[in-house]
Design a protein around this motif. Sequence first.
Motif, PDB file in Angstrom:
ATOM      1  N   LEU A  96       0.820  -1.208   0.000  1.00  0.00           N
ATOM      2  CA  LEU A  96       0.000   0.000   0.000  1.00  0.00           C
ATOM      3  C   LEU A  96       0.857   1.262   0.000  1.00  0.00           C
ATOM      4  O   LEU A  96       0.552   2.239  -0.700  1.00  0.00           O
ATOM      5  N   MET A  97       1.946   1.245   0.769  1.00  0.00           N
ATOM      6  CA  MET A  97       2.821   2.410   0.833  1.00  0.00           C
ATOM      7  C   MET A  97       3.539   2.634  -0.495  1.00  0.00           C
ATOM      8  O   MET A  97       3.737   3.776  -0.927  1.00  0.00           O
ATOM      9  N   PHE A  98       3.929   1.541  -1.159  1.00  0.00           N
ATOM     10  CA  PHE A  98       4.560   1.658  -2.475  1.00  0.00           C
ATOM     11  C   PHE A  98       3.607   2.328  -3.458  1.00  0.00           C
ATOM     12  O   PHE A  98       3.992   3.232  -4.202  1.00  0.00           O
ATOM     13  N   LEU A  99       2.355   1.892  -3.445  1.00  0.00           N
ATOM     14  CA  LEU A  99       1.360   2.473  -4.345  1.00  0.00           C
ATOM     15  C   LEU A  99       1.082   3.928  -3.992  1.00  0.00           C
ATOM     16  O   LEU A  99       0.880   4.763  -4.887  1.00  0.00           O
ATOM     17  N   ALA A 100       1.075   4.246  -2.683  1.00  0.00           N
ATOM     18  CA  ALA A 100       0.815   5.618  -2.263  1.00  0.00           C
ATOM     19  C   ALA A 100       1.933   6.558  -2.688  1.00  0.00           C
ATOM     20  O   ALA A 100       1.693   7.710  -3.056  1.00  0.00           O
ATOM     21  N   VAL A 101       3.179   6.061  -2.649  1.00  0.00           N
ATOM     22  CA  VAL A 101       4.331   6.900  -2.983  1.00  0.00           C
ATOM     23  C   VAL A 101       4.514   7.029  -4.492  1.00  0.00           C
ATOM     24  O   VAL A 101       4.743   8.122  -5.022  1.00  0.00           O
ATOM     25  N   PHE A 102       4.402   5.933  -5.204  1.00  0.00           N
ATOM     26  CA  PHE A 102       4.719   5.933  -6.628  1.00  0.00           C
ATOM     27  C   PHE A 102       3.486   5.926  -7.528  1.00  0.00           C
ATOM     28  O   PHE A 102       3.604   5.796  -8.751  1.00  0.00           O
ATOM     29  N   GLY A 103       2.302   6.032  -6.918  1.00  0.00           N
ATOM     30  CA  GLY A 103       1.092   6.143  -7.709  1.00  0.00           C
ATOM     31  C   GLY A 103       0.479   4.800  -8.011  1.00  0.00           C
ATOM     32  O   GLY A 103       0.998   3.744  -7.677  1.00  0.00           O
ATOM     33  N   PHE A 111      -3.000   6.281   1.957  1.00  0.00           N
ATOM     34  CA  PHE A 111      -3.027   7.298   0.903  1.00  0.00           C
ATOM     35  C   PHE A 111      -3.282   8.680   1.495  1.00  0.00           C
ATOM     36  O   PHE A 111      -2.744   9.676   1.001  1.00  0.00           O
ATOM     37  N   GLY A 112      -4.094   8.747   2.563  1.00  0.00           N
ATOM     38  CA  GLY A 112      -4.320  10.021   3.227  1.00  0.00           C
ATOM     39  C   GLY A 112      -3.052  10.546   3.872  1.00  0.00           C
ATOM     40  O   GLY A 112      -2.754  11.744   3.796  1.00  0.00           O
ATOM     41  N   THR A 113      -2.292   9.657   4.498  1.00  0.00           N
ATOM     42  CA  THR A 113      -1.023  10.049   5.106  1.00  0.00           C
ATOM     43  C   THR A 113      -0.039  10.545   4.052  1.00  0.00           C
ATOM     44  O   THR A 113       0.643  11.559   4.246  1.00  0.00           O
ATOM     45  N   SER A 114       0.034   9.836   2.926  1.00  0.00           N
ATOM     46  CA  SER A 114       0.935  10.238   1.849  1.00  0.00           C
ATOM     47  C   SER A 114       0.580  11.627   1.326  1.00  0.00           C
ATOM     48  O   SER A 114       1.461  12.474   1.108  1.00  0.00           O
ATOM     49  N   THR A 115      -0.704  11.875   1.143  1.00  0.00           N
ATOM     50  CA  THR A 115      -1.159  13.188   0.664  1.00  0.00           C
ATOM     51  C   THR A 115      -0.831  14.279   1.678  1.00  0.00           C
ATOM     52  O   THR A 115      -0.390  15.377   1.315  1.00  0.00           O
ATOM     53  N   TYR A 116      -1.011  13.967   2.960  1.00  0.00           N
ATOM     54  CA  TYR A 116      -0.710  14.931   4.018  1.00  0.00           C
ATOM     55  C   TYR A 116       0.778  15.271   4.054  1.00  0.00           C
ATOM     56  O   TYR A 116       1.160  16.437   4.191  1.00  0.00           O
ATOM     57  N   LEU A 117       1.614  14.248   3.914  1.00  0.00           N
ATOM     58  CA  LEU A 117       3.066  14.483   3.946  1.00  0.00           C
ATOM     59  C   LEU A 117       3.506  15.352   2.778  1.00  0.00           C
ATOM     60  O   LEU A 117       4.372  16.224   2.921  1.00  0.00           O
ATOM     61  N   LYS A 118       2.911  15.102   1.618  1.00  0.00           N
ATOM     62  CA  LYS A 118       3.289  15.889   0.434  1.00  0.00           C
ATOM     63  C   LYS A 118       2.748  17.314   0.502  1.00  0.00           C
ATOM     64  O   LYS A 118       3.454  18.274   0.176  1.00  0.00           O
ATOM     65  N   GLY A 119       1.469  17.442   0.912  1.00  0.00           N
ATOM     66  CA  GLY A 119       0.817  18.742   0.880  1.00  0.00           C
ATOM     67  C   GLY A 119       1.094  19.607   2.088  1.00  0.00           C
ATOM     68  O   GLY A 119       1.639  20.713   1.962  1.00  0.00           O
ATOM     69  N   ALA A 120       0.748  19.113   3.278  1.00  0.00           N
ATOM     70  CA  ALA A 120       0.854  19.939   4.484  1.00  0.00           C
ATOM     71  C   ALA A 120       2.277  20.036   5.017  1.00  0.00           C
ATOM     72  O   ALA A 120       2.708  21.092   5.483  1.00  0.00           O
ATOM     73  N   GLN A 121       3.034  18.917   4.961  1.00  0.00           N
ATOM     74  CA  GLN A 121       4.380  18.901   5.531  1.00  0.00           C
ATOM     75  C   GLN A 121       5.473  19.183   4.490  1.00  0.00           C
ATOM     76  O   GLN A 121       6.633  19.368   4.847  1.00  0.00           O
ATOM     77  N   GLN A 164      12.190  11.934   1.852  1.00  0.00           N
ATOM     78  CA  GLN A 164      11.641  11.979   3.206  1.00  0.00           C
ATOM     79  C   GLN A 164      10.418  11.070   3.350  1.00  0.00           C
ATOM     80  O   GLN A 164      10.241  10.407   4.376  1.00  0.00           O
ATOM     81  N   ILE A 165       9.576  11.047   2.314  1.00  0.00           N
ATOM     82  CA  ILE A 165       8.385  10.195   2.364  1.00  0.00           C
ATOM     83  C   ILE A 165       8.780   8.724   2.388  1.00  0.00           C
ATOM     84  O   ILE A 165       8.200   7.919   3.137  1.00  0.00           O
ATOM     85  N   ILE A 166       9.788   8.357   1.596  1.00  0.00           N
ATOM     86  CA  ILE A 166      10.259   6.969   1.579  1.00  0.00           C
ATOM     87  C   ILE A 166      10.815   6.584   2.949  1.00  0.00           C
ATOM     88  O   ILE A 166      10.527   5.500   3.475  1.00  0.00           O
ATOM     89  N   ILE A 167      11.609   7.481   3.545  1.00  0.00           N
ATOM     90  CA  ILE A 167      12.152   7.219   4.883  1.00  0.00           C
ATOM     91  C   ILE A 167      11.024   7.085   5.901  1.00  0.00           C
ATOM     92  O   ILE A 167      11.035   6.188   6.756  1.00  0.00           O
ATOM     93  N   PHE A 168      10.036   7.966   5.818  1.00  0.00           N
ATOM     94  CA  PHE A 168       8.893   7.929   6.732  1.00  0.00           C
ATOM     95  C   PHE A 168       8.211   6.564   6.678  1.00  0.00           C
ATOM     96  O   PHE A 168       7.998   5.921   7.715  1.00  0.00           O
ATOM     97  N   PHE A 169       7.893   6.104   5.482  1.00  0.00           N
ATOM     98  CA  PHE A 169       7.174   4.840   5.352  1.00  0.00           C
ATOM     99  C   PHE A 169       8.056   3.628   5.665  1.00  0.00           C
ATOM    100  O   PHE A 169       7.580   2.633   6.207  1.00  0.00           O
ATOM    101  N   CYS A 170       9.336   3.707   5.330  1.00  0.00           N
ATOM    102  CA  CYS A 170      10.237   2.591   5.656  1.00  0.00           C
ATOM    103  C   CYS A 170      10.354   2.411   7.164  1.00  0.00           C
ATOM    104  O   CYS A 170      10.307   1.274   7.674  1.00  0.00           O
ATOM    105  N   LEU A 171      10.499   3.516   7.885  1.00  0.00           N
ATOM    106  CA  LEU A 171      10.585   3.428   9.352  1.00  0.00           C
ATOM    107  C   LEU A 171       9.252   3.002   9.957  1.00  0.00           C
ATOM    108  O   LEU A 171       9.223   2.318  10.988  1.00  0.00           O
ATOM    109  N   SER A 172       8.167   3.370   9.307  1.00  0.00           N
ATOM    110  CA  SER A 172       6.864   2.936   9.823  1.00  0.00           C
ATOM    111  C   SER A 172       6.704   1.427   9.667  1.00  0.00           C
ATOM    112  O   SER A 172       6.108   0.767  10.526  1.00  0.00           O
ATOM    113  N   LEU A 173       7.267   0.858   8.601  1.00  0.00           N
ATOM    114  CA  LEU A 173       7.229  -0.591   8.422  1.00  0.00           C
ATOM    115  C   LEU A 173       8.066  -1.299   9.487  1.00  0.00           C
ATOM    116  O   LEU A 173       7.665  -2.342  10.019  1.00  0.00           O
ATOM    117  N   VAL A 174       9.225  -0.732   9.803  1.00  0.00           N
ATOM    118  CA  VAL A 174      10.068  -1.298  10.864  1.00  0.00           C
ATOM    119  C   VAL A 174       9.317  -1.281  12.188  1.00  0.00           C
ATOM    120  O   VAL A 174       9.300  -2.276  12.935  1.00  0.00           O
TER     121      VAL A 174
END
Length: 204
Positions: free
Chosen positions: A52-59, A128-138, A144-154
Amino acid sequence: MITAAFFGFLYGFILCFTFGPAFFRLIQTSIDNGYKSGMLIALGVTAADAILMFLAVFGTAFLPQIDNFDMYLSVGGAVLLIGLGLISIFKQQPQLVYPKTKFGTVLYYFTSGLFLNLLNPSNYIAVFGTSTYLKGAQHFDLGQIIIFFCLSLVATMLAESLISYYANKMKKVLTPKIITRINQVAGLVFIGSAMAILYKQFMI
């Protein structure tokens, strides 16, 4: 990068304690069949999150265009949850030892965790909501988004490993009657989640 890593780890850890179907399935499996089986559920859940995170990041360009895909997803997830719920409620004698390791057993528990996440539409909304928030609001960049999701998987794998470990330890003080009640509660959660998915899909 440090900020993305910190909040990604925190996000992944907290997300494991949202008490959804996968959470109760992990606890139920760990108590009934042992830590190793619980870890396979955790691996499946983490693998689903990674997809899901891969799809959220790369479409979603890699996904085939299927009409009414969300409806099929909702119905498939609901059927899976109802099936798990009925099995949990009417299972008479919980087993307090895990089965021997075989490929079929490994595949069963892994895919249980995988499909519980992939067939739950709320997980798509969250990721997908988190991905949109990271791109838009943050204003996170791709790195940074890849690092965020990779650490969340850990963090997800770590948290679910701890849940599985301590749930398995609890079975030493749980009577078969209490374990049966836990299974029944988990079954009701599965069926309730299925009803919620169908309600959101067809009634709202």
